[in-house]
Scaffold this motif. Structure first.
Motif, PDB file in Angstrom:
ATOM      1  N   ILE A  69      32.865 -29.277 104.158  1.00 40.70           N
ATOM      2  CA  ILE A  69      33.804 -30.321 103.707  1.00 40.70           C
ATOM      3  C   ILE A  69      33.094 -31.667 103.635  1.00 40.70           C
ATOM      4  O   ILE A  69      33.250 -32.409 102.662  1.00 40.70           O
ATOM      5  N   ILE A  70      32.301 -31.962 104.648  1.00 36.58           N
ATOM      6  CA  ILE A  70      31.574 -33.232 104.653  1.00 36.58           C
ATOM      7  C   ILE A  70      30.551 -33.260 103.526  1.00 36.58           C
ATOM      8  O   ILE A  70      30.389 -34.268 102.842  1.00 36.58           O
TER       9      ILE A  70
ATOM     10  N   GLN B 292      28.878 -35.290  98.191  1.00 33.88           N
ATOM     11  CA  GLN B 292      28.533 -34.992  96.799  1.00 33.88           C
ATOM     12  C   GLN B 292      29.515 -35.663  95.839  1.00 33.88           C
ATOM     13  O   GLN B 292      29.119 -36.201  94.803  1.00 33.88           O
ATOM     14  N   PHE B 293      30.804 -35.636  96.180  1.00 31.89           N
ATOM     15  CA  PHE B 293      31.810 -36.286  95.351  1.00 31.89           C
ATOM     16  C   PHE B 293      31.542 -37.781  95.247  1.00 31.89           C
ATOM     17  O   PHE B 293      31.602 -38.371  94.158  1.00 31.89           O
TER      18      PHE B 293
ATOM     19  N   LYS C 215      30.095 -42.013  91.910  1.00 34.17           N
ATOM     20  CA  LYS C 215      29.642 -43.375  92.205  1.00 34.17           C
ATOM     21  C   LYS C 215      30.724 -44.201  92.916  1.00 34.17           C
ATOM     22  O   LYS C 215      30.976 -45.352  92.592  1.00 34.17           O
ATOM     23  N   LYS C 216      31.342 -43.582  93.897  1.00 30.88           N
ATOM     24  CA  LYS C 216      32.369 -44.240  94.704  1.00 30.88           C
ATOM     25  C   LYS C 216      31.739 -44.759  95.998  1.00 30.88           C
ATOM     26  O   LYS C 216      32.127 -44.410  97.103  1.00 30.88           O
TER      27      LYS C 216
END
Length: 52
Positions: free
Chosen positions: A6-7, A12-13, A18-19
């Motif tokens: 999950i981490i 990766q997200f 680009k958050k």
């Protein structure tokens, strides 16, 4: 699924989309989880309370 999947997916997200502004929030949440886990150990409890 692994424990850290999950981490890993969250990181990766954040990198793909680009958050970068969410990185401090994630870091603070992880530190709070670490403090909660450490607070369960009776020998470390006085040291954690001394931080706050």
């Amino acid at each position: 699924m692994g424990r850290w999947s999950i981490i890993k997916e969250l990181v990766q997200f954040l990198l793909e989309r680009k958050k970068y502004f969410l990185a401090p929030l994630v870091l603070i949440l992880l530190l709070m989880i670490l403090f909660i886990v450490l607070a369960e150990i009776p020998a470390l409890t006085p040291f954690i309370y001394a931080i706050f």
